[in-house]
Design a protein around this motif. Structure first.
Motif, PDB file in Angstrom:
ATOM      1  N   TYR A 163       0.833  -1.202   0.000  1.00 45.47           N
ATOM      2  CA  TYR A 163       0.000   0.000   0.000  1.00 45.47           C
ATOM      3  C   TYR A 163       0.875   1.264   0.000  1.00 45.47           C
ATOM      4  N   VAL A 187      -4.007  -1.800  -4.986  1.00 47.50           N
ATOM      5  CA  VAL A 187      -3.651  -2.893  -4.068  1.00 47.50           C
ATOM      6  C   VAL A 187      -4.713  -3.995  -4.119  1.00 47.50           C
ATOM      7  N   GLN A 188      -5.974  -3.604  -4.193  1.00 50.05           N
ATOM      8  CA  GLN A 188      -7.055  -4.606  -4.307  1.00 50.05           C
ATOM      9  C   GLN A 188      -6.876  -5.429  -5.578  1.00 50.05           C
ATOM     10  N   HIS A 213      -5.799   2.294  -3.087  1.00 51.81           N
ATOM     11  CA  HIS A 213      -6.697   1.205  -2.657  1.00 51.81           C
ATOM     12  C   HIS A 213      -7.038   0.306  -3.840  1.00 51.81           C
ATOM     13  N   TYR A 234       0.709   3.968  -2.839  1.00 49.51           N
ATOM     14  CA  TYR A 234       0.344   5.339  -2.490  1.00 49.51           C
ATOM     15  C   TYR A 234       1.350   6.339  -3.069  1.00 49.51           C
TER      16      TYR A 234
END
Lengths: 73, 195
Positions: free
Chosen positions: B22, B39-40, B36, B26
């Protein structure tokens, strides 16, 4: 600065260490570089993963598992 | 691979790296929402392709490679939209890095000492994405040149030269910040006086 990245071969490390021991200017450069990297690592804001992200991944994984089960059925 | 094995691998070897992934995401996109999504996407792909991963090897590097590819795909999609960022402006795949002159930028400790995390973070985030990537992978995450070469999909020589250029660029930016804060490189001033 491959020396600090642990990217030199053993014989290159030895040669550089020998050079370092006899060269205060080189020692100063190395020390500055070490401090630069340590401070960079210490001061860069780290963004930890949030609970919402972990839950989001879990939810998408559940969907994936359910989808796979439906396909198998 | 059974579903139970896949889930066990996911929890045991993949999820422990979520903070590092993350943080990397970021700094690549500089947006919580986009990070988000990235990473998902990376974790979903890791689950789907878990049978390609050899248990007990380098899960962190494998996940970072997946995330980097997801990042590239995300920006490819955006570059097709006229109002979005031009991907080619962000990621420079014309690797002229190896031909770059190998000069060393010196950054005095005391110049850097006076800086806050905000300034250091802003300077890192302002780097071109391919330079920022190698700095994050090497100096923050501690990956080796070989691992970075695999994650970014470039030769080791390019990793080396890109890192060198990235660090020099970062030091130059931090020097400029320091100068704007009123710090001076005393060593250079003294040397000029002596000349």
């Amino acid at each position: 600065m491959m020396y600090l990245d642990n990217a030199l071969a053993p014989h290159e490390v030895m040669a550089l260490q020998e050079e370092l021991s006899a060269d205060p200017q080189l020692q100063a450069v190395l020390a500055d570089e070490q401090k630069f990297r340590a401070l960079l690592k210490a001061r860069l804001h780290r963004q930890p993963a949030t609970d919402a992200l972990v839950q989001g991944i879990q939810a998408r994984l559940d969907q994936e598992v359910v989808g796979a089960s439906a396909t198998e059925a | 691979m059974s579903r139970a094995e896949r889930l066990e691998l996911f929890e045991g070897e993949f999820m422990p790296h979520i903070d590092a992934l993350y943080n990397f995401a970021y700094h690549l996109v500089y947006s919580e929402e986009d990070a988000h999504d990235l990473v998902q996407e990376a974790y979903l792909k890791a689950y789907r392709f878990a049978d390609k991963y050899e248990r007990g090897t380098n899960a962190k590097a494998w996940l970072f490679r997946i995330l980097k590819n997801a990042f590239i795909n995300q920006y490819r999609k955006r570059s097709r939209r006229p109002t979005q960022v031009d991907y080619e402006e962000i990621v420079n795949y014309q690797d002229a890095d190896d031909a770059a002159p190998q000069q060393y930028v010196d950054l005095r400790e005391e110049l850097f000492e006076g800086m806050l995390g905000d300034e250091v973070t802003a300077a890192v985030n302002a780097l071109p994405v391919d330079f920022k990537t190698v700095i994050l992978l090497c100096d923050i995450e501690g990956f080796t040149y070989e691992e970075i070469a695999t994650i970014v999909d470039i030769p080791i020589g390019t990793v080396r030269s890109r890192l060198h250029r990235a660090r020099n660029l970062l030091k130059a930016q931090l020097k400029a910040y320091a100068a704007s804060l009123g710090y001076k490189d005393e060593r250079r001033t003294k040397k000029k006086k002596n000349d």
